[in-house]
Scaffold this motif. Sequence first.
Motif, PDB file in Angstrom:
ATOM      1  N   VAL A   1       0.846  -1.208   0.000  1.00 17.50           N
ATOM      2  CA  VAL A   1       0.000   0.000   0.000  1.00 17.50           C
ATOM      3  C   VAL A   1       0.876   1.252   0.000  1.00 17.50           C
ATOM      4  O   VAL A   1       0.580   2.231  -0.701  1.00 17.50           O
ATOM      5  N   LEU A   2       1.976   1.204   0.768  1.00 23.10           N
ATOM      6  CA  LEU A   2       2.894   2.348   0.761  1.00 23.10           C
ATOM      7  C   LEU A   2       3.396   2.618  -0.651  1.00 23.10           C
ATOM      8  O   LEU A   2       3.403   3.765  -1.116  1.00 23.10           O
TER       9      LEU A   2
ATOM     10  N   ALA B   1       0.772   4.159  -2.827  1.00 27.53           N
ATOM     11  CA  ALA B   1       0.600   5.587  -2.567  1.00 27.53           C
ATOM     12  C   ALA B   1       1.692   6.390  -3.248  1.00 27.53           C
ATOM     13  O   ALA B   1       1.438   7.431  -3.866  1.00 27.53           O
ATOM     14  N   MET B   2       2.922   5.881  -3.161  1.00 29.02           N
ATOM     15  CA  MET B   2       4.043   6.580  -3.782  1.00 29.02           C
ATOM     16  C   MET B   2       3.870   6.632  -5.299  1.00 29.02           C
ATOM     17  O   MET B   2       4.107   7.665  -5.935  1.00 29.02           O
ATOM     18  N   PHE B   3       3.424   5.516  -5.863  1.00 27.40           N
ATOM     19  CA  PHE B   3       3.174   5.452  -7.308  1.00 27.40           C
ATOM     20  C   PHE B   3       2.153   6.499  -7.717  1.00 27.40           C
ATOM     21  O   PHE B   3       2.325   7.204  -8.719  1.00 27.40           O
ATOM     22  N   CYS B   4       1.075   6.633  -6.907  1.00 25.36           N
ATOM     23  CA  CYS B   4       0.032   7.598  -7.282  1.00 25.36           C
ATOM     24  C   CYS B   4       0.530   9.023  -7.159  1.00 25.36           C
ATOM     25  O   CYS B   4       0.119   9.892  -7.938  1.00 25.36           O
ATOM     26  N   MET B   5       1.420   9.292  -6.188  1.00 25.01           N
ATOM     27  CA  MET B   5       2.032  10.619  -6.124  1.00 25.01           C
ATOM     28  C   MET B   5       2.820  10.893  -7.396  1.00 25.01           C
ATOM     29  O   MET B   5       2.790  12.009  -7.940  1.00 25.01           O
TER      30      MET B   5
ATOM     31  N   VAL C   1       2.229   9.587 -10.354  1.00 26.35           N
ATOM     32  CA  VAL C   1       1.280   9.800 -11.447  1.00 26.35           C
ATOM     33  C   VAL C   1       0.684  11.192 -11.365  1.00 26.35           C
ATOM     34  O   VAL C   1       0.540  11.895 -12.381  1.00 26.35           O
TER      35      VAL C   1
ATOM     36  N   LEU D   1       9.803   8.956  -8.851  1.00 27.63           N
ATOM     37  CA  LEU D   1       8.943   8.442  -7.775  1.00 27.63           C
ATOM     38  C   LEU D   1       8.320   7.106  -8.187  1.00 27.63           C
ATOM     39  O   LEU D   1       8.253   6.164  -7.397  1.00 27.63           O
TER      40      LEU D   1
ATOM     41  N   ASN E   1      10.863   4.304  -8.032  1.00 25.08           N
ATOM     42  CA  ASN E   1      11.130   3.939  -6.646  1.00 25.08           C
ATOM     43  C   ASN E   1      10.012   3.088  -6.067  1.00 25.08           C
ATOM     44  O   ASN E   1      10.274   2.142  -5.319  1.00 25.08           O
TER      45      ASN E   1
ATOM     46  N   LEU F   1       5.481   9.839   2.332  1.00 27.60           N
ATOM     47  CA  LEU F   1       4.260  10.384   1.746  1.00 27.60           C
ATOM     48  C   LEU F   1       4.269  11.902   1.744  1.00 27.60           C
ATOM     49  O   LEU F   1       3.914  12.525   0.730  1.00 27.60           O
TER      50      LEU F   1
ATOM     51  N   ALA G   1       5.039  16.366  -5.737  1.00 25.00           N
ATOM     52  CA  ALA G   1       3.994  16.421  -6.746  1.00 25.00           C
ATOM     53  C   ALA G   1       3.291  17.765  -6.777  1.00 25.00           C
ATOM     54  O   ALA G   1       2.857  18.205  -7.836  1.00 25.00           O
TER      55      ALA G   1
ATOM     56  N   PHE H   1      -5.255   5.240  -6.785  1.00 29.39           N
ATOM     57  CA  PHE H   1      -4.790   4.716  -5.505  1.00 29.39           C
ATOM     58  C   PHE H   1      -5.822   3.783  -4.890  1.00 29.39           C
ATOM     59  O   PHE H   1      -5.487   2.716  -4.370  1.00 29.39           O
TER      60      PHE H   1
END
Lengths: 103, 167
Positions: free
Chosen positions: A10-11, A14-18, A20, A38, A41, B15, B22, B102
């Motif tokens: 899940v971490l 979240a990083m992947f979506c940041m 994107v 990002l 990573n 995060l 971003a 997400f």
Amino acid sequence: MHIGLTHFLVLSAAMFCMGVLCLLSRKNAIGLLMGIELIVNAANVNLVAFSHFFGNAVAGQVFALFGIVLAAVGVTVALAIVLALYRTFHKSIEVDSASTLRG
Amino acid sequence: MTYAVMFYALCALILVSSATVALSANIIYSAFSLLFAFIGVGLIYAMLSADFLAITQLMLYVGGILVLILFAVMLTYQIEDSKRSNQSFSRWLALPMAAGLFALLTAAVLLAPWKPHAGEPPFGPMTAEIGNSLLGPYRLPFEVVSVLLVVGVIGAVVVARKEIRER
């Protein structure tokens, strides 16, 4: 409290979506590059987490290593392209200023 | 217990810093918070018993890639002009799309029937094993990657050089 495989997954999601989000909301070529970093990573965290929770198999870590090397090559070439953009398009590296090929 | 506390602390670090990457309006802030995101990921590697990768992450990402990115930022921007340096567009469209992605990924991760090995995963030094497998079963990708590095360096030089036209 037990930290398991899904926590790490899940971490990294979240990083992947940041990453994107960064790619979607930026015009700046270097900003786009940061988003790509990002994302790479996040993928590496996934690989290492799988390798750890499936009995410390070495394959995941080797592939994460290859991923890091590929990201390094990508950044090198991309920054060279950014510098060329900056010289060609009047000191601007917004990606929509490079529209010479538009019909 | 300390493991959980460390994990959540690193989660917060990663995060927050990747959100700054971003969403920050100033590209210099983005570059410096990318530094903290990379360091956090390196520590996550250390928590996953990947000692060699943690050090590699620090050396390659923080010492190499980030310095390169900072170089490019400094070379190409009037830093004071933060309005120009990081214009973003359609953030209110991008934000829900990323949030939806997400939610999708999290649902997939939580619903998938992972079957990790039972018991506490082992911790131990991995450097020797990585070295052995790089020169053992993975020697072909190892060689290909070395060729790719040479090609990348030559390509970067060719793209970035100044063109001198002879007439």
